[in-house]
Every structure is written in structure tokens, then in C-alpha cells.
Design a protein around this motif. Structure first.
Motif, PDB file in Angstrom:
ATOM      1  N   ASP A  13       0.820  -1.215   0.000  1.00 46.60           N
ATOM      2  CA  ASP A  13       0.000   0.000   0.000  1.00 46.60           C
ATOM      3  C   ASP A  13       0.850   1.260   0.000  1.00 46.60           C
ATOM      4  O   ASP A  13       0.372   2.339   0.337  1.00 46.60           O
ATOM      5  N   GLY A  14       2.105   1.126  -0.420  1.00 43.67           N
ATOM      6  CA  GLY A  14       2.934   2.298  -0.674  1.00 43.67           C
ATOM      7  C   GLY A  14       3.591   2.923   0.531  1.00 43.67           C
ATOM      8  O   GLY A  14       4.201   3.986   0.424  1.00 43.67           O
ATOM      9  N   VAL A  15       3.510   2.285   1.712  1.00 43.99           N
ATOM     10  CA  VAL A  15       4.115   2.845   2.917  1.00 43.99           C
ATOM     11  C   VAL A  15       5.634   2.657   2.859  1.00 43.99           C
ATOM     12  O   VAL A  15       6.126   1.573   2.535  1.00 43.99           O
ATOM     13  N   MET A  16       6.348   3.724   3.207  1.00 43.13           N
ATOM     14  CA  MET A  16       7.807   3.653   3.224  1.00 43.13           C
ATOM     15  C   MET A  16       8.380   3.952   4.607  1.00 43.13           C
ATOM     16  O   MET A  16       9.588   3.926   4.798  1.00 43.13           O
ATOM     17  N   GLN A  17       7.535   4.188   5.573  1.00 42.86           N
ATOM     18  CA  GLN A  17       7.967   4.620   6.904  1.00 42.86           C
ATOM     19  C   GLN A  17       8.604   3.475   7.688  1.00 42.86           C
ATOM     20  O   GLN A  17       8.061   2.382   7.781  1.00 42.86           O
ATOM     21  N   ALA A  18       9.779   3.736   8.249  1.00 43.67           N
ATOM     22  CA  ALA A  18      10.444   2.845   9.212  1.00 43.67           C
ATOM     23  C   ALA A  18      10.564   1.399   8.751  1.00 43.67           C
ATOM     24  O   ALA A  18      10.137   0.482   9.464  1.00 43.67           O
ATOM     25  N   PRO A  19      11.177   1.136   7.607  1.00 41.23           N
ATOM     26  CA  PRO A  19      11.298  -0.255   7.184  1.00 41.23           C
ATOM     27  C   PRO A  19      12.266  -1.082   8.027  1.00 41.23           C
ATOM     28  O   PRO A  19      12.116  -2.296   8.133  1.00 41.23           O
ATOM     29  N   GLY A  20      13.259  -0.421   8.641  1.00 41.10           N
ATOM     30  CA  GLY A  20      14.367  -1.175   9.217  1.00 41.10           C
ATOM     31  C   GLY A  20      14.321  -1.453  10.698  1.00 41.10           C
ATOM     32  O   GLY A  20      15.172  -2.188  11.206  1.00 41.10           O
ATOM     33  N   ASP A  25      11.386   5.357  12.870  1.00 38.17           N
ATOM     34  CA  ASP A  25      10.552   6.528  12.569  1.00 38.17           C
ATOM     35  C   ASP A  25       9.173   6.280  13.163  1.00 38.17           C
ATOM     36  O   ASP A  25       8.351   5.585  12.579  1.00 38.17           O
ATOM     37  N   THR A  26       8.926   6.864  14.313  1.00 36.95           N
ATOM     38  CA  THR A  26       7.663   6.618  15.025  1.00 36.95           C
ATOM     39  C   THR A  26       6.674   7.769  14.886  1.00 36.95           C
ATOM     40  O   THR A  26       5.761   7.912  15.703  1.00 36.95           O
ATOM     41  N   ARG A  27       6.839   8.594  13.861  1.00 35.10           N
ATOM     42  CA  ARG A  27       5.901   9.699  13.645  1.00 35.10           C
ATOM     43  C   ARG A  27       4.451   9.231  13.709  1.00 35.10           C
ATOM     44  O   ARG A  27       4.111   8.180  13.172  1.00 35.10           O
ATOM     45  N   GLY A  34      10.077  -1.789  11.139  1.00 33.14           N
ATOM     46  CA  GLY A  34      10.788  -3.051  10.951  1.00 33.14           C
ATOM     47  C   GLY A  34      10.081  -4.025  10.041  1.00 33.14           C
ATOM     48  O   GLY A  34      10.447  -5.198   9.962  1.00 33.14           O
ATOM     49  N   TRP A  35       9.077  -3.546   9.291  1.00 29.34           N
ATOM     50  CA  TRP A  35       8.286  -4.433   8.433  1.00 29.34           C
ATOM     51  C   TRP A  35       9.100  -5.079   7.323  1.00 29.34           C
ATOM     52  O   TRP A  35       8.726  -6.125   6.789  1.00 29.34           O
ATOM     53  N   LEU A  36      10.231  -4.499   6.956  1.00 32.18           N
ATOM     54  CA  LEU A  36      11.075  -5.072   5.900  1.00 32.18           C
ATOM     55  C   LEU A  36      11.823  -6.307   6.364  1.00 32.18           C
ATOM     56  O   LEU A  36      12.052  -7.243   5.585  1.00 32.18           O
ATOM     57  N   VAL A  37      12.219  -6.332   7.635  1.00 28.14           N
ATOM     58  CA  VAL A  37      13.200  -7.304   8.122  1.00 28.14           C
ATOM     59  C   VAL A  37      12.818  -8.763   7.847  1.00 28.14           C
ATOM     60  O   VAL A  37      13.681  -9.560   7.433  1.00 28.14           O
ATOM     61  N   PRO A  38      11.562  -9.192   8.013  1.00 23.56           N
ATOM     62  CA  PRO A  38      11.243 -10.599   7.747  1.00 23.56           C
ATOM     63  C   PRO A  38      11.463 -11.028   6.296  1.00 23.56           C
ATOM     64  O   PRO A  38      11.511 -12.238   6.013  1.00 23.56           O
ATOM     65  N   PHE A  39      11.583 -10.074   5.389  1.00 26.18           N
ATOM     66  CA  PHE A  39      11.732 -10.403   3.967  1.00 26.18           C
ATOM     67  C   PHE A  39      13.169 -10.237   3.461  1.00 26.18           C
ATOM     68  O   PHE A  39      13.431 -10.473   2.281  1.00 26.18           O
ATOM     69  N   TYR A  65      18.885  11.169   6.417  1.00 24.26           N
ATOM     70  CA  TYR A  65      20.249  11.522   6.790  1.00 24.26           C
ATOM     71  C   TYR A  65      20.503  11.219   8.267  1.00 24.26           C
ATOM     72  O   TYR A  65      21.529  10.623   8.633  1.00 24.26           O
ATOM     73  N   GLU A  66      19.585  11.608   9.134  1.00 21.15           N
ATOM     74  CA  GLU A  66      19.784  11.389  10.569  1.00 21.15           C
ATOM     75  C   GLU A  66      19.786   9.901  10.914  1.00 21.15           C
ATOM     76  O   GLU A  66      20.582   9.457  11.764  1.00 21.15           O
ATOM     77  N   ILE A  67      18.932   9.120  10.252  1.00 24.60           N
ATOM     78  CA  ILE A  67      18.920   7.674  10.483  1.00 24.60           C
ATOM     79  C   ILE A  67      20.242   7.059  10.027  1.00 24.60           C
ATOM     80  O   ILE A  67      20.862   6.266  10.757  1.00 24.60           O
ATOM     81  N   PHE A  68      20.691   7.422   8.845  1.00 26.80           N
ATOM     82  CA  PHE A  68      21.949   6.872   8.317  1.00 26.80           C
ATOM     83  C   PHE A  68      23.147   7.310   9.155  1.00 26.80           C
ATOM     84  O   PHE A  68      24.047   6.517   9.452  1.00 26.80           O
ATOM     85  N   ALA A  69      23.171   8.595   9.529  1.00 29.67           N
ATOM     86  CA  ALA A  69      24.321   9.134  10.266  1.00 29.67           C
ATOM     87  C   ALA A  69      24.436   8.520  11.654  1.00 29.67           C
ATOM     88  O   ALA A  69      25.537   8.479  12.231  1.00 29.67           O
TER      89      ALA A  69
END
Length: 213
Positions: A13-20, A25-27, A34-39, A65-69
Motif C-alpha cells: 500500500d505504498g508505505v515507506m515509513q520505518a522499514p528497518g 521513525d515513530t511519527r 521493521g516491516w522489511l526485516v522478515p523479507f 540523513y539522521e537515520i543513516f548518520a
């Protein structure tokens, strides 16, 4: 002149928030981080390493940037193909709220964003300028036709809430699909290039074509 590419993880459904991760990202109380991790699997990792192999620099929004840094400068293996590029290649950070960008190789862009990104593309002589994550930045630059290629990793999960890559109100655009892959966990990877305004048609029969038949 370098190409500007955008690589992003999205749900069905196009969500990109907080995959890791759950705290990434708890906005707005987003509970699905963390929805990406199981895949994640070797095929996804190999694809992403191939993406970073093409990098000559990065364009990042403030949140990404802040997440990566906070992560990559402390990654245990500094020779890792992703960590080494993120830590050592130039980073153009687009933000009107950051006062400084201290990660090595970072330059802050706070005004004339379109002009500055175009100038960065013009100056870059080796490799791509790559956007990762940075949904608001992608939408802004897409509206000005600055992104040359999109790589969307689409994960077989529906969340029903969260920040979406393409919400309503964007510029209608058609794309040519130049490559497709599917990982063993069902992640669909699409590589797309903009091909102009969105096209339209109709399956409705022409009334005149049925007369007398």
C-alpha cells in the motif's frame, strides 16, 4: 553530468515509513517499524550492494540523513560495500531545519533546492547521485523532473497506515519498466524511468462502431 536515482523500500500500500526497525521513525505513533526485516535475504542484499556499487554521491532528506548518520559511521565492518560508500562519498543533505551536517563529506542544502541539486548533477563526473528513502525529497524533485531512474523494492505486506511514498496530489507521470526481479521472499524489484505525462485511454465502445452490426 550524473544521473539522479531514487531507491526506496515500500509496502503493497505504498508505505515507506520505518522499514528497518521499530524505533526508526515513530511519527504519528506508527507501530509497524521493521516491516522489511522478515523479507530480507541474500538476493535483496546483493541487489542493494549492486545499487551502491554505482554510487558517486548521495542526496538525502533530513530524516533519512539522521537515520543513516546514527548507524553507518558505527558499522562494524567499515569495508562493507554499503558502509564504505555512505561514509566516504559526498552527501548532499536537503533540510531547512538542520543547522549543520557533521557526518564526513556532508554538505547542507537549505535554499534553492532544485537549482542546487541540478548543479550537483552537473558537477558529478563519476557514478550516480543516489537518493535513498527521503520520500518528501523524492516527491519534490519528481515534480521538477530531476529524477532519472527509480528503483522500488515492493514488499508483500500491507500495513494500512504510515507515510506513503506517493500520496495524493503528485504530478501524473508514466514510466518505462526497464528491469524486474523477484527475491525468494517475494520482494518485487522494479527499475523504472520516467517517460512523460501519464497516459489515458478507454475500453468503452464507440457507439458508431456498433451501428448496423
Amino acid at each position: 553530468m550524473a544521473e539522479l536515482t531514487a531507491t526506496t523500500f515500500v509496502t503493497l500500500d505504498g508505505v515507506m515509513q520505518a522499514p528497518g526497525g521499530p524505533d526508526e521513525d515513530t511519527r504519528d505513533g506508527f507501530p509497524h517499524g521493521g516491516w522489511l526485516v522478515p523479507f530480507a535475504d541474500e538476493a535483496m542484499g546483493a541487489f542493494m550492494e549492486g545499487v551502491f556499487d554505482k554510487a558517486g554521491g548521495f542526496v538525502l532528506g533530513r530524516r533519512t540523513y539522521e537515520i543513516f548518520a546514527a548507524h553507518w559511521p558505527h558499522f562494524p565492518d567499515q569495508d562493507d560495500p554499503i558502509a564504505s560508500r555512505l561514509n566516504n562519498l559526498p552527501k548532499h543533505v536537503v533540510s531547512t531545519t538542520l543547522e549543520k551536517a557533521e557526518w564526513q563529506g556532508s554538505t547542507l542544502i537549505s535554499t534553492d533546492v532544485v537549482r542546487e541539486i541540478q548543479a550537483a548533477k552537473d558537477r558529478q563526473t563519476g557514478g550516480e547521485l543516489q537518493i535513498h528513502g527521503s520520500g518528501a525529497l523524492i516527491r519534490s524533485l519528481m515534480a521538477h523532473g530531476l529524477i532519472d531512474e527509480y528503483r522500488l523494492l515492493i514488499y508483500p505486506v500491507y500495513l494500512g497506515e504510515g507515510v506513503r511514498l506517493f500520496p495524493e496530489g503528485g504530478v501524473p507521470t508514466s514510466f518505462d519498466v526497464t528491469d524486474t526481479k523477484t527475491t525468494g521472499t517475494g520482494v518485487s524489484i522494479l527499475t523504472l524511468r520516467p517517460s512523460g505525462p501519464a497516459k489515458h485511454g478507454s475500453f468503452q465502445l464507440d457507439p458508431g462502431a456498433t451501428e448496423g452490426s
